[in-house]
Design a protein around this motif. Sequence first.
Motif, PDB file in Angstrom:
ATOM      1  N   GLN A 152     -10.814   3.622  10.089  1.00  0.00           N
ATOM      2  CA  GLN A 152     -10.137   2.327   9.924  1.00  0.00           C
ATOM      3  C   GLN A 152      -9.080   2.401   8.818  1.00  0.00           C
ATOM      4  O   GLN A 152      -7.972   1.871   8.961  1.00  0.00           O
ATOM      5  CB  GLN A 152     -11.156   1.232   9.582  1.00  0.00           C
ATOM      6  N   ALA A 153      -9.431   3.056   7.710  1.00  0.00           N
ATOM      7  CA  ALA A 153      -8.461   3.214   6.619  1.00  0.00           C
ATOM      8  C   ALA A 153      -7.252   4.008   7.083  1.00  0.00           C
ATOM      9  O   ALA A 153      -6.112   3.726   6.698  1.00  0.00           O
ATOM     10  CB  ALA A 153      -9.133   3.891   5.422  1.00  0.00           C
ATOM     11  N   THR A 154      -7.495   4.998   7.931  1.00  0.00           N
ATOM     12  CA  THR A 154      -6.392   5.801   8.478  1.00  0.00           C
ATOM     13  C   THR A 154      -5.429   4.913   9.264  1.00  0.00           C
ATOM     14  O   THR A 154      -4.208   5.053   9.155  1.00  0.00           O
ATOM     15  CB  THR A 154      -6.950   6.903   9.409  1.00  0.00           C
ATOM     16  N   GLU A 155      -5.988   4.009  10.058  1.00  0.00           N
ATOM     17  CA  GLU A 155      -5.144   3.104  10.834  1.00  0.00           C
ATOM     18  C   GLU A 155      -4.311   2.212   9.925  1.00  0.00           C
ATOM     19  O   GLU A 155      -3.128   1.974  10.177  1.00  0.00           O
ATOM     20  CB  GLU A 155      -6.002   2.259  11.780  1.00  0.00           C
ATOM     21  N   ALA A 156      -4.934   1.702   8.857  1.00  0.00           N
ATOM     22  CA  ALA A 156      -4.201   0.842   7.918  1.00  0.00           C
ATOM     23  C   ALA A 156      -3.026   1.603   7.309  1.00  0.00           C
ATOM     24  O   ALA A 156      -1.899   1.093   7.242  1.00  0.00           O
ATOM     25  CB  ALA A 156      -5.147   0.339   6.823  1.00  0.00           C
ATOM     26  N   ILE A 157      -3.270   2.830   6.901  1.00  0.00           N
ATOM     27  CA  ILE A 157      -2.215   3.634   6.265  1.00  0.00           C
ATOM     28  C   ILE A 157      -1.110   3.956   7.268  1.00  0.00           C
ATOM     29  O   ILE A 157       0.078   3.854   6.964  1.00  0.00           O
ATOM     30  CB  ILE A 157      -2.837   4.900   5.641  1.00  0.00           C
ATOM     31  N   LYS A 158      -1.493   4.321   8.480  1.00  0.00           N
ATOM     32  CA  LYS A 158      -0.488   4.596   9.504  1.00  0.00           C
ATOM     33  C   LYS A 158       0.351   3.360   9.796  1.00  0.00           C
ATOM     34  O   LYS A 158       1.561   3.448   9.986  1.00  0.00           O
ATOM     35  CB  LYS A 158      -1.163   5.069  10.792  1.00  0.00           C
TER      36      LYS A 158
ATOM     37  N   ALA B 136       5.940   2.186  -0.189  1.00  0.00           N
ATOM     38  CA  ALA B 136       5.513   1.204   0.818  1.00  0.00           C
ATOM     39  C   ALA B 136       4.012   0.928   0.696  1.00  0.00           C
ATOM     40  O   ALA B 136       3.562  -0.218   0.803  1.00  0.00           O
ATOM     41  CB  ALA B 136       5.846   1.700   2.220  1.00  0.00           C
ATOM     42  N   LEU B 137       3.249   1.984   0.448  1.00  0.00           N
ATOM     43  CA  LEU B 137       1.808   1.786   0.236  1.00  0.00           C
ATOM     44  C   LEU B 137       1.596   0.888  -0.982  1.00  0.00           C
ATOM     45  O   LEU B 137       0.740  -0.002  -0.982  1.00  0.00           O
ATOM     46  CB  LEU B 137       1.098   3.134   0.038  1.00  0.00           C
ATOM     47  N   GLY B 138       2.374   1.107  -2.010  1.00  0.00           N
ATOM     48  CA  GLY B 138       2.239   0.318  -3.237  1.00  0.00           C
ATOM     49  C   GLY B 138       2.563  -1.153  -3.043  1.00  0.00           C
ATOM     50  O   GLY B 138       2.026  -2.013  -3.746  1.00  0.00           O
ATOM     51  N   ARG B 139       3.411  -1.428  -2.085  1.00  0.00           N
ATOM     52  CA  ARG B 139       3.771  -2.833  -1.816  1.00  0.00           C
ATOM     53  C   ARG B 139       2.803  -3.485  -0.832  1.00  0.00           C
ATOM     54  O   ARG B 139       2.825  -4.697  -0.644  1.00  0.00           O
ATOM     55  CB  ARG B 139       5.183  -2.910  -1.214  1.00  0.00           C
ATOM     56  N   ALA B 140       1.976  -2.672  -0.179  1.00  0.00           N
ATOM     57  CA  ALA B 140       1.156  -3.184   0.922  1.00  0.00           C
ATOM     58  C   ALA B 140      -0.081  -3.920   0.421  1.00  0.00           C
ATOM     59  O   ALA B 140      -0.599  -3.655  -0.662  1.00  0.00           O
ATOM     60  CB  ALA B 140       0.745  -2.034   1.840  1.00  0.00           C
ATOM     61  N   LYS B 141      -0.525  -4.860   1.242  1.00  0.00           N
ATOM     62  CA  LYS B 141      -1.719  -5.644   0.940  1.00  0.00           C
ATOM     63  C   LYS B 141      -2.684  -5.545   2.123  1.00  0.00           C
ATOM     64  O   LYS B 141      -2.327  -5.931   3.244  1.00  0.00           O
ATOM     65  CB  LYS B 141      -1.343  -7.107   0.708  1.00  0.00           C
ATOM     66  N   VAL B 142      -3.850  -5.026   1.867  1.00  0.00           N
ATOM     67  CA  VAL B 142      -4.850  -4.861   2.927  1.00  0.00           C
ATOM     68  C   VAL B 142      -6.089  -5.673   2.576  1.00  0.00           C
ATOM     69  O   VAL B 142      -6.587  -5.603   1.440  1.00  0.00           O
ATOM     70  CB  VAL B 142      -5.220  -3.371   3.126  1.00  0.00           C
ATOM     71  N   LEU B 143      -6.560  -6.434   3.546  1.00  0.00           N
ATOM     72  CA  LEU B 143      -7.783  -7.220   3.374  1.00  0.00           C
ATOM     73  C   LEU B 143      -8.942  -6.502   4.049  1.00  0.00           C
ATOM     74  O   LEU B 143      -8.852  -6.142   5.227  1.00  0.00           O
ATOM     75  CB  LEU B 143      -7.602  -8.610   4.008  1.00  0.00           C
ATOM     76  N   ILE B 144     -10.008  -6.300   3.295  1.00  0.00           N
ATOM     77  CA  ILE B 144     -11.207  -5.674   3.840  1.00  0.00           C
ATOM     78  C   ILE B 144     -12.308  -6.723   3.847  1.00  0.00           C
ATOM     79  O   ILE B 144     -12.701  -7.220   2.784  1.00  0.00           O
ATOM     80  CB  ILE B 144     -11.623  -4.452   2.989  1.00  0.00           C
ATOM     81  N   VAL B 145     -12.757  -7.068   5.036  1.00  0.00           N
ATOM     82  CA  VAL B 145     -13.802  -8.082   5.153  1.00  0.00           C
ATOM     83  C   VAL B 145     -15.137  -7.371   5.305  1.00  0.00           C
ATOM     84  O   VAL B 145     -15.379  -6.705   6.317  1.00  0.00           O
ATOM     85  CB  VAL B 145     -13.535  -9.042   6.327  1.00  0.00           C
TER      86      VAL B 145
ATOM     87  N   ALA C 107      -5.401   5.880  -2.194  1.00  0.00           N
ATOM     88  CA  ALA C 107      -4.094   6.128  -1.581  1.00  0.00           C
ATOM     89  C   ALA C 107      -2.979   5.331  -2.248  1.00  0.00           C
ATOM     90  O   ALA C 107      -1.810   5.548  -1.947  1.00  0.00           O
ATOM     91  CB  ALA C 107      -4.150   5.783  -0.091  1.00  0.00           C
ATOM     92  N   GLY C 108      -3.368   4.391  -3.100  1.00  0.00           N
ATOM     93  CA  GLY C 108      -2.351   3.615  -3.802  1.00  0.00           C
ATOM     94  C   GLY C 108      -1.870   2.388  -3.056  1.00  0.00           C
ATOM     95  O   GLY C 108      -0.765   1.896  -3.312  1.00  0.00           O
ATOM     96  N   VAL C 109      -2.696   1.863  -2.137  1.00  0.00           N
ATOM     97  CA  VAL C 109      -2.369   0.572  -1.525  1.00  0.00           C
ATOM     98  C   VAL C 109      -2.364  -0.464  -2.657  1.00  0.00           C
ATOM     99  O   VAL C 109      -3.334  -0.600  -3.387  1.00  0.00           O
ATOM    100  CB  VAL C 109      -3.385   0.212  -0.420  1.00  0.00           C
ATOM    101  N   GLY C 110      -1.270  -1.159  -2.807  1.00  0.00           N
ATOM    102  CA  GLY C 110      -1.051  -1.963  -4.012  1.00  0.00           C
ATOM    103  C   GLY C 110      -2.018  -3.099  -4.220  1.00  0.00           C
ATOM    104  O   GLY C 110      -2.439  -3.373  -5.347  1.00  0.00           O
ATOM    105  N   THR C 111      -2.392  -3.769  -3.127  1.00  0.00           N
ATOM    106  CA  THR C 111      -3.309  -4.899  -3.246  1.00  0.00           C
ATOM    107  C   THR C 111      -4.412  -4.769  -2.210  1.00  0.00           C
ATOM    108  O   THR C 111      -4.137  -4.610  -1.019  1.00  0.00           O
ATOM    109  CB  THR C 111      -2.565  -6.234  -3.020  1.00  0.00           C
TER     110      THR C 111
END
Lengths: 268, 68
Positions: free
Chosen positions: A204-210, A27-36, A52-56
Amino acid sequence: MNLTDSQIERYSRHIILEQVGLAGQEALGRAKVLIVGAGGLGSPAALYLGAAGVGTLGIADADAVDLSNLQRQVIHHTADVGRPKVESAAERIRALNPEVTVRAYPERVRAANALAIMRDYDFVIDGTDSFAAKFLLNDAAYFAGKPLSHAGILRFEGQLTTIRPGASACYRCLFREPPPAGAVPSCSQAGVLGVLAGVVGCLQATEAIKYILGLGELLTDSLLTYDALAMRFRKVAVRRSPDCPLCGDRPSIKELVDPEEAACELRP
Amino acid sequence: MKIAVNGDAAEVRDGLNVLELLAERQVKMPDMVSVELNGEILARPDFATTIVRDGDQVEFLYFMGGGA
Ligand SMILES: [Zn+2]
């Protein structure tokens, strides 16, 4: 998606966690997180999410690396001074984890481009350093329906909240509009303990992963404040305000506009 | 009477309004603080007319605009 042997080894400390496992890592690998903002908050967030292996990972920042950034913006190195921040950030994330797709947006996020940039992402991290940008991201996340981790830091203190637009308190529920120009020190002139940015950006990264993993309790309807000198964390319960100009019962903000730019100055 | 301000117990006089409480707590820029009273954000125009009562939980929320 099937993880390769080397991926299983790379992420073994995640996979061994019962609450993450192979499915969570995928799921992390499929996830896309934007960091502004690839600055004090964005640097640690991007590094940990990449590791952590967030895919995008999308990284948006219009600035170039300055020597005075390096005290806290740990994704940039001394040799990067003068380079666009999105370039050095992308290079560092790829070196750390070549499996991450990094998309660089060497531009300021504004009303004109915010919704288009956010559209493709699952979660947004606010690592910006002005009230105008923070209000804009709050509003854009609302109109785009994207979960957002908002954070702000100042001197020895920081605070953050996670916003699920329409479902939990937004930034404007707490702070109606940006403060008048010059009234509140926001960034460079005020000073900030470098490691404080690291702590808050990691939260903040913890929240994204959760959020991606559907784990635990998000920091929604809560403002977590951190005082590094007292070494005190406090979670203040907040709630959606019916009077919120954005997500309240009779909203006055009906489309995305650029909030007025408050000067980033300290008055004597 | 006893109230809690940002989680800390505080002894304040009866009949104090929120604006006076901000002054008493030496908040330097009251315009830059959001005030939550017992879980509800107070509208700024109501600061002067909202009287703090015994046992109230008051939170001063500060603007923090940094991040870079
Ligand atoms: Zn709201």
